[in-house]
Design a protein around this motif. Structure first.
Motif, PDB file in Angstrom:
ATOM      1  N   VAL A  79      55.000 141.515  63.445  1.00  0.00           N
ATOM      2  CA  VAL A  79      55.409 142.472  64.123  1.00  0.00           C
ATOM      3  C   VAL A  79      56.931 141.913  64.657  1.00  0.00           C
ATOM      4  CG1 VAL A  79      55.071 143.400  66.492  1.00  0.00           C
ATOM      5  CG2 VAL A  79      53.178 142.495  65.089  1.00  0.00           C
ATOM      6  N   SER A  80      57.487 143.195  64.686  1.00  0.00           N
ATOM      7  CA  SER A  80      59.195 142.932  65.181  1.00  0.00           C
ATOM      8  C   SER A  80      59.285 142.393  66.516  1.00  0.00           C
ATOM      9  CB  SER A  80      60.056 144.426  65.138  1.00  0.00           C
ATOM     10  OG  SER A  80      59.331 145.339  65.526  1.00  0.00           O
ATOM     11  N   ASP A  81      60.513 141.907  66.901  1.00  0.00           N
ATOM     12  CA  ASP A  81      60.523 141.309  68.119  1.00  0.00           C
ATOM     13  C   ASP A  81      60.400 142.372  69.318  1.00  0.00           C
ATOM     14  OD1 ASP A  81      61.385 138.930  67.266  1.00  0.00           O
ATOM     15  OD2 ASP A  81      63.460 139.577  67.207  1.00  0.00           O
ATOM     16  N   ASP A  82      60.563 143.668  68.933  1.00  0.00           N
ATOM     17  CA  ASP A  82      60.199 144.687  70.011  1.00  0.00           C
ATOM     18  C   ASP A  82      58.614 145.297  69.896  1.00  0.00           C
ATOM     19  OD1 ASP A  82      59.984 146.435  67.802  1.00  0.00           O
ATOM     20  OD2 ASP A  82      61.721 147.648  68.395  1.00  0.00           O
ATOM     21  N   GLY A  83      57.857 144.612  69.178  1.00  0.00           N
ATOM     22  CA  GLY A  83      56.571 144.956  69.194  1.00  0.00           C
ATOM     23  C   GLY A  83      56.201 146.322  68.146  1.00  0.00           C
ATOM     24  N   SER A  84      57.141 146.657  67.641  1.00  0.00           N
ATOM     25  CA  SER A  84      56.973 147.850  66.535  1.00  0.00           C
ATOM     26  C   SER A  84      56.713 147.206  65.117  1.00  0.00           C
ATOM     27  CB  SER A  84      58.122 148.615  66.670  1.00  0.00           C
ATOM     28  OG  SER A  84      59.377 148.251  66.159  1.00  0.00           O
ATOM     29  N   GLY A  85      56.504 147.836  64.380  1.00  0.00           N
ATOM     30  CA  GLY A  85      56.275 147.635  62.757  1.00  0.00           C
ATOM     31  C   GLY A  85      55.030 146.733  62.564  1.00  0.00           C
ATOM     32  N   ALA A  86      54.326 146.880  63.360  1.00  0.00           N
ATOM     33  CA  ALA A  86      52.751 146.395  63.018  1.00  0.00           C
ATOM     34  C   ALA A  86      52.210 147.060  61.842  1.00  0.00           C
ATOM     35  CB  ALA A  86      51.910 146.211  64.263  1.00  0.00           C
ATOM     36  N   GLU A  87      51.656 146.565  61.153  1.00  0.00           N
ATOM     37  CA  GLU A  87      50.901 147.448  59.988  1.00  0.00           C
ATOM     38  C   GLU A  87      49.613 148.294  60.354  1.00  0.00           C
ATOM     39  OE1 GLU A  87      50.347 148.302  56.014  1.00  0.00           O
ATOM     40  OE2 GLU A  87      51.878 146.560  56.588  1.00  0.00           O
ATOM     41  N   GLY A  88      49.682 149.417  59.975  1.00  0.00           N
ATOM     42  CA  GLY A  88      48.780 150.107  60.457  1.00  0.00           C
ATOM     43  C   GLY A  88      47.304 150.190  60.252  1.00  0.00           C
ATOM     44  N   THR A 108      47.302 141.209  62.905  1.00  0.00           N
ATOM     45  CA  THR A 108      48.430 142.164  63.128  1.00  0.00           C
ATOM     46  C   THR A 108      48.344 143.665  62.818  1.00  0.00           C
ATOM     47  OG1 THR A 108      49.887 140.561  62.267  1.00  0.00           O
ATOM     48  CG2 THR A 108      50.912 142.534  62.515  1.00  0.00           C
ATOM     49  N   GLY A 109      48.327 144.474  63.962  1.00  0.00           N
ATOM     50  CA  GLY A 109      48.226 145.884  63.634  1.00  0.00           C
ATOM     51  C   GLY A 109      46.797 146.374  63.537  1.00  0.00           C
TER      52      GLY A 109
END
Length: 166
Positions: A79-88, A108-109
């Motif tokens: 997950v990116s530092d801002d919490g986005s980008g987690a695998e759907g 993750t995600g």
């Protein structure tokens, strides 16, 4: 047929955790095949150990053939530092399970949802004995295939559609 090596099937970005997968594979003494392309490919390929093969983009059938010959498919995203980008969801995990290939993921995600009876690990501190035991379990692929059919097969899809329409 004898299966060998581990595989990652992904769009190659910094968040896909390909380096985590090669770390696990390397520690286990396994080869790793990375199927896919993306903006991080050149950087990943330049820093990967020799036992990692980058195939680039393959047509769907060839990619699935490679997965079907592997011992397991890994998806260990960040997950990116801002919490986005987690695998759907991790569709590649479901596709591998359909082929009877065991899957290894992380929390993750939506990855845990797609791992089913596979193995969830901490990719930064993997328990290698647990992974070895999982890879040597002759039932792991069969369990994956039965699970994905039950949870994501035609009957499950039709049931969900009926519920949504009522």
């Amino acid at each position: 047929a004898e299966r060998h090596g581990l595989v990652v099937l992904a769009r190659l970005t910094d968040l896909k955790g390909v380096d985590r997968a090669w770390s696990v594979a390397s520690t286990l003494g396994e080869t790793l095949t990375v199927i896919g392309d993306g903006p991080a490919r050149a950087q990943l390929q330049a820093s990967a150990p020799a036992a990692v093969e980058f195939t680039g983009t393959l047509d769907r059938q060839e990619a699935l053939n490679r997965v079907a010959k592997s011992r397991a498919l890994l998806l260990l995203p960040r997950v990116s530092d801002d919490g986005s980008g987690a695998e759907g969801l991790g569709l590649c995990l479901l596709e591998a399970a359909c082929l009877g290939i065991p899957v290894i993921g992380c929390r993750t995600g939506g990855v845990p949802e797609a791992v089913g009876p596979g193995l969830l690990i901490d990719p930064d501190q993997p328990n290698l004995d647990t992974i070895r035991n999982f890879l040597s379990d002759p039932e792991a692929g069969i369990e994956a295939q039965l699970w994905v059919s039950r949870m994501h097969g035609p009957e499950a899809c039709l049931s969900g559609l009926r519920e949504a329409l009522s």
